[in-house]
Scaffold this motif. Structure first.
Motif, PDB file in Angstrom:
ATOM      1  N   PHE A  51      15.690  70.052  78.074  1.00  0.00           N
ATOM      2  CA  PHE A  51      16.763  70.134  79.064  1.00  0.00           C
ATOM      3  C   PHE A  51      17.306  71.553  79.208  1.00  0.00           C
ATOM      4  N   GLY A  52      17.564  72.204  78.084  1.00  0.00           N
ATOM      5  CA  GLY A  52      18.188  73.518  78.136  1.00  0.00           C
ATOM      6  C   GLY A  52      17.301  74.592  78.739  1.00  0.00           C
ATOM      7  N   ILE A  53      15.973  74.433  78.598  1.00  0.00           N
ATOM      8  CA  ILE A  53      15.064  75.471  79.091  1.00  0.00           C
ATOM      9  C   ILE A  53      14.276  75.015  80.320  1.00  0.00           C
ATOM     10  N   ASP A  54      14.637  73.869  80.875  1.00  0.00           N
ATOM     11  CA  ASP A  54      13.871  73.359  82.019  1.00  0.00           C
ATOM     12  C   ASP A  54      13.842  74.358  83.167  1.00  0.00           C
ATOM     13  N   ARG A  55      14.977  74.991  83.417  1.00  0.00           N
ATOM     14  CA  ARG A  55      15.027  75.929  84.533  1.00  0.00           C
ATOM     15  C   ARG A  55      14.123  77.131  84.285  1.00  0.00           C
ATOM     16  N   VAL A  56      14.048  77.572  83.034  1.00  0.00           N
ATOM     17  CA  VAL A  56      13.179  78.702  82.698  1.00  0.00           C
ATOM     18  C   VAL A  56      11.717  78.302  82.873  1.00  0.00           C
ATOM     19  N   LEU A  57      11.380  77.085  82.432  1.00  0.00           N
ATOM     20  CA  LEU A  57      10.017  76.594  82.588  1.00  0.00           C
ATOM     21  C   LEU A  57       9.682  76.363  84.062  1.00  0.00           C
ATOM     22  N   ALA A  58      10.688  75.915  84.832  1.00  0.00           N
ATOM     23  CA  ALA A  58      10.463  75.602  86.246  1.00  0.00           C
ATOM     24  C   ALA A  58      10.070  76.830  87.051  1.00  0.00           C
ATOM     25  N   ILE A  59      10.438  78.004  86.579  1.00  0.00           N
ATOM     26  CA  ILE A  59      10.046  79.238  87.271  1.00  0.00           C
ATOM     27  C   ILE A  59       8.520  79.336  87.319  1.00  0.00           C
ATOM     28  N   ALA A  60       7.880  79.117  86.166  1.00  0.00           N
ATOM     29  CA  ALA A  60       6.412  79.172  86.108  1.00  0.00           C
ATOM     30  C   ALA A  60       5.797  77.954  86.784  1.00  0.00           C
ATOM     31  N   THR A  61       6.447  76.788  86.637  1.00  0.00           N
ATOM     32  CA  THR A  61       5.920  75.558  87.233  1.00  0.00           C
ATOM     33  C   THR A  61       5.835  75.672  88.745  1.00  0.00           C
ATOM     34  N   SER A  62       6.932  76.071  89.367  1.00  0.00           N
ATOM     35  CA  SER A  62       6.969  76.143  90.831  1.00  0.00           C
ATOM     36  C   SER A  62       6.020  77.213  91.364  1.00  0.00           C
ATOM     37  N   THR A  63       5.948  78.342  90.668  1.00  0.00           N
ATOM     38  CA  THR A  63       5.047  79.414  91.114  1.00  0.00           C
ATOM     39  C   THR A  63       3.595  78.961  91.033  1.00  0.00           C
ATOM     40  N   THR A  64       3.241  78.245  89.969  1.00  0.00           N
ATOM     41  CA  THR A  64       1.878  77.728  89.824  1.00  0.00           C
ATOM     42  C   THR A  64       1.565  76.700  90.899  1.00  0.00           C
ATOM     43  N   ASN A  65       2.537  75.855  91.249  1.00  0.00           N
ATOM     44  CA  ASN A  65       2.337  74.883  92.329  1.00  0.00           C
ATOM     45  C   ASN A  65       1.984  75.587  93.638  1.00  0.00           C
ATOM     46  N   VAL A  66       2.713  76.647  93.948  1.00  0.00           N
ATOM     47  CA  VAL A  66       2.488  77.384  95.191  1.00  0.00           C
ATOM     48  C   VAL A  66       1.104  78.021  95.200  1.00  0.00           C
ATOM     49  N   ILE A  67       0.742  78.656  94.098  1.00  0.00           N
ATOM     50  CA  ILE A  67      -0.563  79.314  94.021  1.00  0.00           C
ATOM     51  C   ILE A  67      -1.687  78.283  94.103  1.00  0.00           C
ATOM     52  N   GLY A  68      -1.537  77.180  93.361  1.00  0.00           N
ATOM     53  CA  GLY A  68      -2.570  76.151  93.352  1.00  0.00           C
ATOM     54  C   GLY A  68      -2.828  75.546  94.714  1.00  0.00           C
ATOM     55  N   ASN A  69      -1.781  75.268  95.461  1.00  0.00           N
ATOM     56  CA  ASN A  69      -1.959  74.674  96.784  1.00  0.00           C
ATOM     57  C   ASN A  69      -2.489  75.684  97.791  1.00  0.00           C
ATOM     58  N   SER A  70      -2.140  76.947  97.636  1.00  0.00           N
ATOM     59  CA  SER A  70      -2.690  77.975  98.520  1.00  0.00           C
ATOM     60  C   SER A  70      -4.190  78.128  98.302  1.00  0.00           C
ATOM     61  N   VAL A  71      -4.595  78.123  97.034  1.00  0.00           N
ATOM     62  CA  VAL A  71      -6.025  78.194  96.722  1.00  0.00           C
ATOM     63  C   VAL A  71      -6.751  76.982  97.303  1.00  0.00           C
ATOM     64  N   ALA A  72      -6.135  75.808  97.203  1.00  0.00           N
ATOM     65  CA  ALA A  72      -6.758  74.587  97.727  1.00  0.00           C
ATOM     66  C   ALA A  72      -7.014  74.693  99.227  1.00  0.00           C
ATOM     67  N   VAL A  73      -6.038  75.178  99.975  1.00  0.00           N
ATOM     68  CA  VAL A  73      -6.194  75.302 101.429  1.00  0.00           C
ATOM     69  C   VAL A  73      -7.308  76.287 101.767  1.00  0.00           C
ATOM     70  N   LEU A  74      -7.308  77.437 101.117  1.00  0.00           N
ATOM     71  CA  LEU A  74      -8.316  78.452 101.407  1.00  0.00           C
ATOM     72  C   LEU A  74      -9.724  77.972 101.052  1.00  0.00           C
ATOM     73  N   VAL A  75      -9.856  77.352  99.882  1.00  0.00           N
ATOM     74  CA  VAL A  75     -11.173  76.896  99.425  1.00  0.00           C
ATOM     75  C   VAL A  75     -11.705  75.780 100.316  1.00  0.00           C
ATOM     76  N   LEU A  76     -10.862  74.791 100.623  1.00  0.00           N
ATOM     77  CA  LEU A  76     -11.315  73.675 101.461  1.00  0.00           C
ATOM     78  C   LEU A  76     -11.610  74.136 102.882  1.00  0.00           C
ATOM     79  N   SER A  77     -10.840  75.091 103.390  1.00  0.00           N
ATOM     80  CA  SER A  77     -11.132  75.641 104.722  1.00  0.00           C
ATOM     81  C   SER A  77     -12.513  76.308 104.731  1.00  0.00           C
ATOM     82  N   LYS A  78     -12.809  77.028 103.682  1.00  0.00           N
ATOM     83  CA  LYS A  78     -14.101  77.727 103.595  1.00  0.00           C
ATOM     84  C   LYS A  78     -15.242  76.718 103.453  1.00  0.00           C
ATOM     85  N   TRP A  79     -15.053  75.726 102.602  1.00  0.00           N
ATOM     86  CA  TRP A  79     -16.096  74.720 102.407  1.00  0.00           C
ATOM     87  C   TRP A  79     -16.385  73.943 103.690  1.00  0.00           C
ATOM     88  N   GLU A  80     -15.361  73.701 104.482  1.00  0.00           N
ATOM     89  CA  GLU A  80     -15.527  72.941 105.720  1.00  0.00           C
ATOM     90  C   GLU A  80     -15.898  73.818 106.908  1.00  0.00           C
TER      91      GLU A  80
END
Length: 435
Positions: free
Chosen positions: A374-403
């Motif tokens: 609980f106390g460090i959730d916000r600190v962890l969420a910084i990396a969590t949210s950034t990874t979510n953004v990067i992961g979904n961006s990679v997904a769009v680019l890769v699937l666009s290229k494959w298709e």
């Protein structure tokens, strides 16, 4: 001075000032919370209209339904494979480093178990049911999809509308022109809101540092560093390899979405980057239909950061509470988390709620162990949210290229800086995408 005009530079400065303010005047820093909350609320307000306009405009022009069906199958398979890899990375690193060994949670001042129960209640523990998850996608009415604030009902209505237009509308129908004009207005509003991003990042970060900086972070610093190491490994190694299979450099992708990644980092919520990602990925060469389908779906089915958060959290809680957890038990929990991680983890605190729901349903670990995070959730969420953004961006680019629904020249031009500012959506037309 021209550098200071860039949004991501302003956000970085705001984050640095917020950290200093939170450490020097924690009580006053906590009072900045409305700034962060209001900015996130403004961006969430725009999600429904942006997703609807983008999906309907993109799919409404598609006449090749076999291609669209193939894209849907590939997308879901991609999401499941990459999410599983994220959890395996989390489990592996937390088991190697073992940051929770010797912590002996009973010796710490934990948040009450009731707080964990409240977290589950706030996130609706019923969402763990797969049947409930599926039925919640269908809104009560067409308009109520835009009221709940959830992405999936909006995506569901948008897909139905896009399919309907694609099957019966003519290219010169006025409704297509209206949707294009609506897109222009919606993204203009978004441009106004994005000017406030430094204030939003300042409020969110100042609140986090003022509330949780200091003592709490000291005895959990080893886990924080372990988790951040796992996200870096996942981004640069796993996503780097995935991107390379489609001919992309992960460094170029990070350069492309740096503004959105920094925004997610500052607010600790990946949803705030979604509106601008839709615009930017279209302008960077990805087909409108792919962006409109893959990106919103990814925010419910491809939340890589949340998967890492949950996998690392399970291992850490087991070690910290001295609870034996065999390899087979960890694999069983991984299977459960492949379900519980879906949906609702793009917002700040969402991954913690999903982890609590997992422990409540599996009973493999003490639920009170969630209080450690609980106390460090916000600190962890910084990396969590950034990874979510990067992961979904990679997904769009890769699937666009494959298709083969990708314009390499536009991507190269965008990466090199030879592009128009991302203020309005750009329709990508390719010879293989019938209009």
């Amino acid at each position: 001075m021209s550098l200071l005009r860039k949004t991501y530079v302003q956000v970085l400065i705001a984050i640095a000032l917020a950290i200093a303010f939170g450490l020097l005047a924690p009580h006053q820093a906590v009072m900045m919370k409305p700034l962060g909350d209001s900015f996130i609320a403004l961006l969430k307000m725009m999600l429904g209209p942006i997703i609807f306009c983008t999906v309907v405009h993109g799919i409404g022009h598609v006449k090749d339904f076999r291609r669209l069906g193939r894209l849907g199958i590939k997308t879901l398979l991609y999401f499941e494979v990459v999410s599983t890899l994220a959890m395996l990375v989390g489990f592996t690193i937390v088991n190697i480093v073992r940051p929770g060994d010797g912590l002996h949670a009973s010796a710490l001042t934990l948040s009450p178990a009731q707080a964990a129960a409240d977290a589950i209640k706030a996130g609706s523990s019923g969402d763990f049911s797969f049947i409930h998850f599926l039925t919640s996608i269908i809104p009560h009415t067409l308009l109520s999809a835009f009221v709940s604030g959830d992405i999936l009902p909006v995506l569901f209505v948008s897909l139905l509308t896009g399919f309907a237009l694609s099957s019966c509308a003519k290219p010169d129908w006025i409704i297509f022109r209206l949707i294009e004009e609506a897109q222009t207005v919606v993204f203009k509003i978004l441009g106004f809101i994005m000017r406030l991003s430094p204030l939003g990042a300042f409020g969110a970060m100042a609140t986090a540092v003022g509330s949780y900086g200091g003592v709490t972070l000291l005895y959990l610093l080893r886990y924080v560093l372990t988790y951040y190491a796992s996200t870096l490994f996942f981004v640069f190694v796993v996503l780097g390899i995935v991107a390379a299979t489609a001919g992309f450099s992960i460094l170029k992708i990070l350069g492309l979405i740096k503004e959105e990644a920094i925004l997610a980092m500052g607010t600790a919520a990946s949803e705030v980057a979604l509106p601008r990602l839709i615009t930017k990925l279209e302008q960077a060469g990805c087909d409108e239909a792919v962006v409109g389908f893959v990106l919103p779906a990814g925010y419910s089915f491809n939340i890589d950061g949340a998967c890492l958060y949950m996998a690392c959290g399970v291992g850490f809680i087991a070690q910290a509470t001295d609870t034996p957890l065999s390899l087979s038990q960890q694999l069983a929990l991984l299977a459960v988390m492949l379900l519980t991680s879906k949906g609702g983890a793009g917002a700040a605190g969402g991954a913690l709620v999903k982890l609590a729901a997992t422990l409540q349903s599996s009973r493999a670990l003490p639920l009170s162990g969630v209080g450690l995070l609980f106390g460090i959730d916000r600190v962890l969420a910084i990396a969590t949210s950034t990874t979510n953004v990067i992961g979904n961006s990679v997904a769009v680019l890769v699937l666009s290229k494959w298709e083969r629904m990708f314009d390499q020249q536009k991507f190269d031009a965008y990466v090199s800086g030879r592009h128009a500012p991302p203020t309005a959506p750009v329709t990508v037309r390719t010879s293989e995408h019938p209009r």
